[in-house]
Design an enzyme around this catalytic site. Structure first.
Site, PDB file in Angstrom:
ATOM      1  N   CYS A   8      -5.931   1.556   6.049  1.00 15.05           N
ATOM      2  CA  CYS A   8      -6.535   0.293   6.500  1.00 15.05           C
ATOM      3  C   CYS A   8      -5.902  -0.106   7.836  1.00 15.05           C
ATOM      4  CB  CYS A   8      -6.277  -0.794   5.453  1.00 15.05           C
ATOM      5  SG  CYS A   8      -4.552  -1.327   5.380  1.00 15.05           S
ATOM      6  N   CYS A  42      -2.065  -0.502   7.649  1.00 18.18           N
ATOM      7  CA  CYS A  42      -1.324   0.760   7.555  1.00 18.18           C
ATOM      8  C   CYS A  42      -1.488   1.601   8.821  1.00 18.18           C
ATOM      9  CB  CYS A  42      -1.743   1.522   6.315  1.00 18.18           C
ATOM     10  SG  CYS A  42      -1.203   0.668   4.803  1.00 18.18           S
ATOM     11  N   GLU A  51       1.029   3.892   1.848  1.00 14.28           N
ATOM     12  CA  GLU A  51       1.558   4.297   3.167  1.00 14.28           C
ATOM     13  C   GLU A  51       2.730   3.416   3.574  1.00 14.28           C
ATOM     14  OE1 GLU A  51      -1.576   3.420   2.299  1.00 14.28           O
ATOM     15  OE2 GLU A  51      -2.985   4.016   3.870  1.00 14.28           O
ATOM     16  N   HIS A  70       0.862  -1.187   0.000  1.00 14.87           N
ATOM     17  CA  HIS A  70       0.000   0.000   0.000  1.00 14.87           C
ATOM     18  C   HIS A  70       0.903   1.244   0.000  1.00 14.87           C
ATOM     19  CE1 HIS A  70      -3.818  -2.044   1.865  1.00 14.87           C
ATOM     20  NE2 HIS A  70      -3.370  -2.666   0.786  1.00 14.87           N
TER      21      HIS A  70
END
EC number: 3.5.4.33
Lengths: 143, 143
Positions: free
Chosen positions: A76, A79, A48, A46
């Protein structure tokens, strides 16, 4: 956030879910990335996660004290937790994510006693633009 | 789980929090690792994250369908989420983690509507040994 939105647009162009993130320290951008889970064959890639890993590599520390993270979508659970582990100071994000978010939805990681560092959280930054990017992307995929 | 406990002991010997994990598909070990957050300067380098990323690289897919994960400690929120993203079939773990766990503690990721794949969960496997490793490690650090 303009830079994070640019990363989100670039992710969409690669066929990835359009989320972008930028990590800043002392007014300087340390790292920026878009989502690359498909390209890297990595379920953790992801935006991040990528900017945190890159900044940790650059700073030579797994703790990013004094660093702020800008991301176009509510992080999420994965993260949200790595943001806490990395000791990120401030988290700025765009659109809320009722489907997968872990800050104001789901397990609300920062409200749990199992979370030992809580960043300052600023939601709703350029929310409309970030949300439109996602809506357009998923509408395109349903065609 | 014996192999995961061996990885946890090796992590302790490196000065890392002693957690170990093994990823298995069709009775074969695909990847095994201990925690390496300090060595790799990566806040996400938990044992579970490392074995999932390595297996995804080996299989050339961000989805590890039919794979089972063995880990000595209850996964945290970050690892609980990446286990779900990777579509892990069964999660076997040792000791419970009331301080940082994300399966039966904290945000209880698999009980949330924001979690879109829930593995079968088997806690308490070699729980005593896994817990003793952690206790001994943290007692040593307090000296």
């Amino acid at each position: 956030m303009a830079r994070a939105l640019g990363e989100a647009r670039a992710a969409a162009a690669r066929g990835e879910v359009p989320v972008g993130a930028v990590l800043v320290k002392d007014g300087e951008i340390l790292s920026s990335a878009g989502n690359r889970t498909l390209e890297l064959k990595d379920p953790s890639a992801h935006a991040e996660m990528l900017v945190i890993r890159e900044a940790a590599r650059l700073l030579g520390s797994e703790r990013l004290v004094g660093c702020d993270l800008w991301v176009t979508l509510e992080p999420c659970a994965m993260c949200a937790a790595v943001i806490s582990f990395a000791r990120i100071r401030r988290l700025y994000y765009g659109a809320s994510d009722p489907k997968m978010g872990g800050v104001e939805h789901g397990g609300r990681h920062y409200a749990q006693t199992t979370c030992h560092h809580v960043p300052e959280v600023y939601p709703g930054i350029a929310e409309r633009e970030a949300g439109e990017l996602l809506k357009t992307f998923f509408a395109g995929r349903r065609d």
